[in-house]
Design an enzyme around this catalytic site. Structure first.
Site, short mmCIF file in Angstrom:
data_model
loop_
_atom_site.label_atom_id
_atom_site.label_comp_id
_atom_site.label_asym_id
_atom_site.label_seq_id
_atom_site.Cartn_x
_atom_site.Cartn_y
_atom_site.Cartn_z
N LYS A 1 3.25 15.34 5.68
CA LYS A 1 3.84 16.52 6.31
C LYS A 1 4.64 17.34 5.30
CE LYS A 1 3.99 14.19 10.81
NZ LYS A 1 4.86 13.82 11.96
N TYR B 1 -1.37 18.66 18.26
CA TYR B 1 -0.25 18.05 18.98
C TYR B 1 -0.23 18.45 20.46
CZ TYR B 1 1.85 16.20 14.68
OH TYR B 1 2.10 15.49 13.52
N PHE C 1 10.83 19.65 22.04
CA PHE C 1 10.79 19.83 20.59
C PHE C 1 9.48 20.44 20.09
CE2 PHE C 1 9.52 15.39 21.49
CZ PHE C 1 8.27 15.34 20.88
N ASN D 1 9.53 13.14 9.59
CA ASN D 1 9.11 11.76 9.34
C ASN D 1 7.92 11.62 8.39
OD1 ASN D 1 7.18 12.58 11.12
ND2 ASN D 1 7.63 11.08 12.72
N HIS E 1 1.68 11.74 8.98
CA HIS E 1 0.94 11.55 10.23
C HIS E 1 -0.20 10.58 9.98
CE1 HIS E 1 -1.63 12.33 13.72
NE2 HIS E 1 -2.62 12.39 12.86
N GLU F 1 -9.92 14.19 14.38
CA GLU F 1 -8.98 14.90 13.51
C GLU F 1 -9.61 15.24 12.16
OE1 GLU F 1 -5.54 12.33 13.51
OE2 GLU F 1 -5.03 12.85 15.57
P1 IDP Z 1 3.51 9.54 15.76
O1 IDP Z 1 3.53 10.61 14.68
O2 IDP Z 1 4.25 8.31 15.33
O3 IDP Z 1 2.14 9.26 16.28
P2 IDP Z 1 3.98 11.01 18.24
O4 IDP Z 1 4.73 10.47 19.42
O5 IDP Z 1 2.52 11.19 18.32
O6 IDP Z 1 4.39 10.10 16.98
O7 IDP Z 1 4.67 12.40 17.88
C1 IDP Z 1 4.07 13.26 16.94
C2 IDP Z 1 5.13 13.86 16.04
O8 IDP Z 1 6.00 14.69 16.83
C3 IDP Z 1 6.07 12.84 15.40
O9 IDP Z 1 5.55 12.24 14.24
C4 IDP Z 1 7.28 13.70 15.09
O10 IDP Z 1 7.04 14.52 13.93
C5 IDP Z 1 7.30 14.63 16.30
N1 IDP Z 1 8.21 14.10 17.34
C6 IDP Z 1 7.96 13.11 18.23
N2 IDP Z 1 9.04 12.87 19.02
C7 IDP Z 1 10.00 13.73 18.60
C8 IDP Z 1 11.37 13.96 19.02
O11 IDP Z 1 11.90 13.32 19.93
N3 IDP Z 1 12.04 14.93 18.32
C9 IDP Z 1 11.47 15.66 17.31
N4 IDP Z 1 10.20 15.47 16.90
C10 IDP Z 1 9.47 14.52 17.52
MG MG Z 2 0.79 10.42 17.41
#
Ligand code: IDP
Ligand code: MG
Length: 147
Positions: free
Chosen positions: A20, A60, A68, A120, A123, A134
């Site tokens: 990212k 997404y 968010f 984070n 992905h 994807e």
């Molecule tokens: P993942 O990336 O571990 O699969 P997902 O639940 O699919 O997690 O969420 C996708 C992305 O959305 C996350 O990696 C993060 O960047 C963002 N995200 C998820 N939950 C939150 C949140 O509570 N606050 C801000 N960003 C979030």
């Molecule tokens: Mg995910």
């Protein structure tokens, strides 16, 4: 394909890994790619590109209703790097660690390199089907090379 590493091609899957924008800006591309390579994942496509808004929203879409979501789209479209990998989807998710870096184990990419869920660094596809989908979305026209 990596005969010293896998005994059977049936265990091999394709996954879409995206470093990212925060990972790119912080200069973590080499470190992250290196972790997947050392594990035994095979890099089959790599490009540096700015994700178009429509593609980010599609990618997404499951999170559309979350508060968010707009920030997530702004963040992800500010300039990621992508890779297409061959390996095992669940194993890639383990290397990456939990969504919230505070819950990610030390030793994982997020556990070692990130602080906030909103930044984070990486992905990874969450299922083999989504991996294929994807890769089709982010690498249109690229042959699905497994050999
Ligand atoms: P993942 O990336 O571990 O699969 P997902 O639940 O699919 O997690 O969420 C996708 C992305 O959305 C996350 O990696 C993060 O960047 C963002 N995200 C998820 N939950 C939150 C949140 O509570 N606050 C801000 N960003 C979030
Ligand atoms: Mg995910």
């Amino acid at each position: 394909f990596l005969p010293h590493l896998v005994a059977s091609m049936e265990e091999v899957e394709q996954t879409y890994i995206m470093i990212k924008p925060d990972g790119v800006q912080r200069g973590l591309v080499g470190e992250i790619i290196s972790r997947f390579e050392r594990k035994g994942f095979k890099l089959t496509g790599l490009k540096l590109f700015q994700c178009p808004k429509e593609l980010a929203e599609e990618h997404y879409k499951d999170l559309q209703s979350k508060p968010f979501f707009p920030k997530l789209i702004d963040y992800i479209t500010s300039g990621p790097v992508a890779w297409e990998g061959v390996g095992v989807v669940a194993s890639a998710r383990k290397l990456i660690g939990a969504t919230n870096p505070l819950n990610a184990e030390p030793g994982t990419i997020r556990g070692d390199l990130a602080v906030q869920t909103g930044r984070n660094v990486v992905h990874g596809s969450d299922s083999p089907d989504n991996g294929k989908r994807e890769i089709g979305e982010f690498f249109p026209g690229l042959a699905q090379v497994v050999e």
